[in-house]
Design a protein around this motif. Structure first.
Motif, PDB file in Angstrom:
ATOM      1  N   VAL A  11       0.863  -1.174   0.000  1.00  0.00           N
ATOM      2  CA  VAL A  11       0.000   0.000   0.000  1.00  0.00           C
ATOM      3  C   VAL A  11       0.901   1.226   0.000  1.00  0.00           C
ATOM      4  O   VAL A  11       1.725   1.394   0.910  1.00  0.00           O
ATOM      5  N   VAL A  13       1.041   5.229   0.249  1.00  0.00           N
ATOM      6  CA  VAL A  13       0.221   6.326   0.760  1.00  0.00           C
ATOM      7  C   VAL A  13       0.969   7.643   0.557  1.00  0.00           C
ATOM      8  O   VAL A  13       2.144   7.753   0.925  1.00  0.00           O
ATOM      9  N   CYS A  66      -7.236   0.422   4.289  1.00  0.00           N
ATOM     10  CA  CYS A  66      -6.840   1.809   4.023  1.00  0.00           C
ATOM     11  C   CYS A  66      -7.906   2.779   4.509  1.00  0.00           C
ATOM     12  O   CYS A  66      -7.597   3.801   5.129  1.00  0.00           O
ATOM     13  N   ALA A  71      -4.669   4.888   5.866  1.00  0.00           N
ATOM     14  CA  ALA A  71      -4.566   6.209   5.231  1.00  0.00           C
ATOM     15  C   ALA A  71      -5.596   7.149   5.851  1.00  0.00           C
ATOM     16  O   ALA A  71      -6.705   6.731   6.179  1.00  0.00           O
ATOM     17  N   THR A  73      -7.881   9.457   4.684  1.00  0.00           N
ATOM     18  CA  THR A  73      -8.407   9.729   3.351  1.00  0.00           C
ATOM     19  C   THR A  73      -8.865  11.176   3.154  1.00  0.00           C
ATOM     20  O   THR A  73      -9.180  11.563   2.033  1.00  0.00           O
ATOM     21  N   TYR A  78      -4.115   6.689  -1.727  1.00  0.00           N
ATOM     22  CA  TYR A  78      -3.344   5.451  -1.631  1.00  0.00           C
ATOM     23  C   TYR A  78      -3.475   4.667  -2.928  1.00  0.00           C
ATOM     24  O   TYR A  78      -4.405   4.854  -3.709  1.00  0.00           O
TER      25      TYR A  78
END
Length: 83
Positions: A11, A13, A66, A71, A73, A78
């Motif tokens: 992942v 980010v 995520c 993350a 957001t 991501y």
């Protein structure tokens, strides 16, 4: 029937465009100071890498992770790699 091997998930980010990346700017300035004047728009992010076992759709599971934890957001985007 053999059990499936875990899926390796990565992942990536990064801060969203328009969000001030103080670390990226510091890296960019340091590289300029060391003679790499052609560096521009440096962004600093994070890579989260893990093995995921037992998921029918590892990318969907990673997306859920995520959205809930990996993350922020509101200010970060991501990208998921599942292989």
């Amino acid at each position: 029937m053999a059990a499936a091997a875990p899926t390796r998930v990565k992942v990536h980010v990064f801060l969203k465009p328009g969000v001030l990346d103080v670390q990226g700017k510091a890296v960019e300035n340091a590289l300029h100071g060391l003679g790499w004047a052609g560096v521009a728009n440096a962004r600093v992010g994070k890579l989260i890498e893990f093995d995921l076992d037992g998921a029918d759709d590892p990318a969907t599971e990673a997306k859920k992770m995520c959205e809930r934890l990996l993350a922020n957001t509101v200010i970060e985007s991501y990208r998921i790699e599942a292989a």
